[in-house]
Design an enzyme around this catalytic site. Structure first.
Site, PDB file in Angstrom:
ATOM      1  N   SER A 172       0.802  -1.230   0.000  1.00 32.23           N
ATOM      2  CA  SER A 172       0.000   0.000   0.000  1.00 32.23           C
ATOM      3  C   SER A 172       0.832   1.275   0.000  1.00 32.23           C
ATOM      4  CB  SER A 172      -0.978   0.046   1.196  1.00 32.23           C
ATOM      5  OG  SER A 172      -1.771  -1.091   1.205  1.00 32.23           O
TER       6      SER A 172
ATOM      7  N   THR B 143      14.666   0.845   4.029  1.00 34.19           N
ATOM      8  CA  THR B 143      14.971   0.966   2.599  1.00 34.19           C
ATOM      9  C   THR B 143      16.250   0.213   2.267  1.00 34.19           C
ATOM     10  OG1 THR B 143      13.852   3.082   2.451  1.00 34.19           O
ATOM     11  CG2 THR B 143      15.491   2.647   0.761  1.00 34.19           C
TER      12      THR B 143
ATOM     13  N   CYS C  72     -25.642  -1.623 -11.136  1.00 32.52           N
ATOM     14  CA  CYS C  72     -25.654  -3.084 -11.256  1.00 32.52           C
ATOM     15  C   CYS C  72     -26.591  -3.707 -10.214  1.00 32.52           C
ATOM     16  CB  CYS C  72     -24.230  -3.635 -11.201  1.00 32.52           C
ATOM     17  SG  CYS C  72     -24.106  -5.211 -12.052  1.00 32.52           S
TER      18      CYS C  72
ATOM     19  N   ARG D 282     -24.439 -11.624 -13.808  1.00 31.42           N
ATOM     20  CA  ARG D 282     -25.091 -12.822 -14.366  1.00 31.42           C
ATOM     21  C   ARG D 282     -26.606 -12.642 -14.474  1.00 31.42           C
ATOM     22  NH1 ARG D 282     -21.161 -16.653 -14.110  1.00 31.42           N
ATOM     23  NH2 ARG D 282     -19.806 -16.432 -12.316  1.00 31.42           N
TER      24      ARG D 282
ATOM     25  N   HIS E  25     -21.494  -0.720 -15.362  1.00 35.94           N
ATOM     26  CA  HIS E  25     -20.641  -0.032 -14.386  1.00 35.94           C
ATOM     27  C   HIS E  25     -20.038   1.228 -15.013  1.00 35.94           C
ATOM     28  CE1 HIS E  25     -20.376  -3.172 -11.218  1.00 35.94           C
ATOM     29  NE2 HIS E  25     -20.715  -3.952 -12.218  1.00 35.94           N
TER      30      HIS E  25
ATOM     31  N   GLU F 217     -18.746   3.686 -13.627  1.00 37.41           N
ATOM     32  CA  GLU F 217     -17.602   4.221 -12.868  1.00 37.41           C
ATOM     33  C   GLU F 217     -16.247   3.855 -13.490  1.00 37.41           C
ATOM     34  OE1 GLU F 217     -19.646   1.812 -11.945  1.00 37.41           O
ATOM     35  OE2 GLU F 217     -18.681   0.266 -10.712  1.00 37.41           O
TER      36      GLU F 217
HETATM   37  N1  GLN Z   1     -24.958 -10.039  -8.391  1.00 40.89           N
HETATM   38  C1  GLN Z   1     -25.574  -9.381  -9.501  1.00 40.89           C
HETATM   39  C2  GLN Z   1     -25.408 -10.178 -10.782  1.00 40.89           C
HETATM   40  O1  GLN Z   1     -24.560 -11.040 -10.881  1.00 40.89           O
HETATM   41  C3  GLN Z   1     -25.017  -7.973  -9.665  1.00 40.89           C
HETATM   42  C4  GLN Z   1     -23.558  -7.928  -9.998  1.00 40.89           C
HETATM   43  C5  GLN Z   1     -22.919  -6.581  -9.791  1.00 40.89           C
HETATM   44  O2  GLN Z   1     -23.431  -5.734  -9.061  1.00 40.89           O
HETATM   45  N2  GLN Z   1     -21.757  -6.376 -10.386  1.00 40.89           N
HETATM   46  O3  GLN Z   1     -26.133  -9.960 -11.724  1.00 40.89           O
END
Ligand code: GLN
Length: 547
Positions: A16, A194, A383, A464, A509, A511
């Site tokens: 880290s 170091t 998601c 999924r 996603h 982000e």
């Molecule tokens: N668990 C859910 C799926 O598999 C959402 C996955 C997630 O939030 N990345 O569809």
């Protein structure tokens, strides 16, 4: 074809320390000097990729355009460079061994004993040079995960040792990042850790060209001389990496320390000076906020700051767009219930429900969404957060009290979120979700369309389960609109509530694509909606930043 030059970044003393940030900062500097740069990460664990790892183990799993589930440092690489990475940019020990063992079974090494040296190290070498051999890059920066001295890191260090011998000196730079701790009681910075770290690196046969010292206090000329003397690097090749108020400041700090000049000098390359107008402008907006908002990030990995890394960073980028300090409050979804939801979320200007897997904390997410929906608080579901807003709507608006995702309740009478057909045949867990970039057509006149300003977008996925299309007509009739769908499969990718000031759930996603220079548009509009909400509820003055 021009040959690529290689930078290897190893670390010692502690994890880290920000090896990924140093690698990304150097990449940013070299890119700003006109070079084509990429970064790759070699991770020492046996998993084929971090896709099956719990975020508690390894922080967020970052998904690339091509659907690779990778280390979160790749997120930093993309955010710093503003360019996409791929599966080739993240390699684990597991992947190396998998390749070698598969080849052994195919008979590729017939008659030979398969060994770490040379077979494993040859495969590591092949992958370390892969992007460099593509002809697309002038410089390839390779970050080796873990710290020197870890048993797992040895084959990677051995490969770097071999490369240091095989390549002309001017084609390879080895950078070692260590910690120079400040001992408060003694009032001194200490270089011994170091020294020991570099000793260990040299025992593995790798000599550092540059040492970057992470420190909370400035390194005096004396300390730099000491590190140079004991650690076998030239004076002037000891670089200070002092704690910075923002990770995006680090490239500028490294430039001030001359890290890019040292690397280019070693490579005997001359490049124009960098232009950091855009970065400086971003930092100015970040450091001098005029507004502030409070956003709840409702999820189940609240103890761990790296679990939602890309979401946190996307808020930094989106906030800076408005000179707005976004205070992200992580809220433990397991601790939200109907009796305390007002107390926990009432003071928030926006609520984001996070992605995730499994049952833990799910009901708290549904309660948080109901609160946002009924109280007109800007809402953004990502998601699993989108899936739960469909569940919430089905339960509390359509009146299907046991509506659920079949991920957690396979016997529900209203499976509003269900497993995708293609997934039902899948028996293997790793790398089998719907992963990577997929297209999405946006419905004109919707919030989603106005946010993106176009008819067609692509965003990255990792799931999924899906919105069950059988329920779409009823949902739309009751007011939850599908504003984005995949043009090939018809899968619902975005839902929104036109009757609400700002309520959007996305199956993808967003982000992962956000960068300081190109903040992700949904995050931008969500922050703006939160600012408007704050102004409406609390009045003008309270939207002003207090610092
Ligand atoms: N668990 C859910 C799926 O598999 C959402 C996955 C997630 O939030 N990345 O569809």
């Amino acid at each position: 074809m021009k040959k690529a030059k290689y930078v290897f970044v190893t670390g010692g003393v502690a994890s880290s320390l920000g090896k990924g940030i140093i690698a990304a900062s150097l990449a940013k500097l070299l890119q700003a000097r006109g070079l084509r740069v990429t970064i790759q990460k070699f991770d020492p664990y046996i998993n084929i990729d971090p896709g099956t790892l719990n975020p508690y183990e390894h922080g967020e799993c970052y998904v690339t355009e091509d659907g690779a589930e990778t280390d979160l440092d790749l997120g930093h690489y993309e955010r710093f460079l503003g360019q996409h990475t791929s599966q080739a940019n993240n390699v684990t020990t597991g992947r190396i061994y998998h390749t070698v063992i598969t080849r052994e079974r195919e008979g590729a090494y017939l008659g030979k004993t398969v060994q770490i040296v040379p077979h494993i190290t040859d495969e590591i070498k092949r992958r370390m040079l892969l992007l460099g051999n593509s002809g697309k890059y002038d410089i390839v920066i390779t970050e080796v995960g873990g710290t020197v001295g870890d048993m797992e890191s040895q084959p990677f260090l051995e490969t770097i040792r071999q490369l240091q011998w095989e390549m002309p000196d001017e084609d390879l730079v080895s950078i070692h990042l260590t910690l120079v701790p400040y001992l408060r009681a003694a009032g001194e910075l200490k270089t011994k850790p170091t020294q020991h770290s570099v000793q260990m690196l040299q025992q593995a046969g790798v000599h550092p060209d540059i040492i970057v010292c992470r420190t909370e206090k400035e390194l005096s000329a004396d300390i730099r001389r000491k590190v140079s003397l004991f650690c076998n690097v030239k004076p002037g090749h000891v670089i200070e990496s002092i704690d910075a108020p923002s990770i995006y400041q680090v490239p500028l700090n490294m430039e001030a320390e001359g890290l890019d000049d040292l690397v280019l000098g070693h490579f005997r390359m001359e490049c124009p000076r960098p232009d950091f107008t855009a970065l400086n402008d971003f930092l100015d907006r970040l450091y001098n906020p005029e507004h502030e908002v409070d956003i709840a990030l409702v999820g189940k990995y609240v103890e761990l700051q790296d679990a939602y890394k890309s979401i946190q960073e996307a808020f930094v980028h989106a906030g800076a767009a408005f000179r707005c300090k976004v205070h992200v409050h992580t809220v433990h979804s397991e601790k939200v219930d109907s009796s305390n939801v007002g107390e926990v979320l009432g003071g928030m200007d926006g609520i984001l429900v996070a992605p995730g897997f499994g049952e833990r904390g799910l009901e708290g997410k549904v309660i948080a969404i109901r609160y946002a929906r009924e109280n007109g608080i800007p809402f953004f579901g990502i998601c699993l957060g989108m899936q739960m807003c469909v569940v919430e709507f089905a339960r509390n608006v359509l009146g299907y009290s046991d509506a659920a995702s079949t991920e957690v309740n396979p016997s529900t009478s209203h499976p509003v979120i269900d497993m995708m057909e293609a997934q039902k045949k899948t028996t293997v867990k790793g790398g089998t979700m719907r992963l990577g970039a997929y297209g999405c057509s946006l419905v004109p006149g919707t919030l989603a369309h106005s946010i993106y300003g176009k008819d067609f977008i692509t965003e990255r996925h990792r799931h999924r389960y899906e919105f069950n299309g059988d329920y779409l007509p009823q949902m739309e009739k009751a007011g939850l609109l599908a504003s984005g769908r995949n043009p090939e499969s018809g899968l619902v990718e975005i839902v929104e509530l036109p009757s609400h000031p700002f309520f959007i759930g996305v199956q993808f996603h967003p982000e992962y694509r956000s960068t300081p220079e190109n903040p992700q548009p949904i995050f931008v509009r969500f922050v703006e909606a939160a600012m408007t909400r704050r102004q409406d509820v609390r009045g003008n003055d309270l939207c002003r930043a207090s610092e």
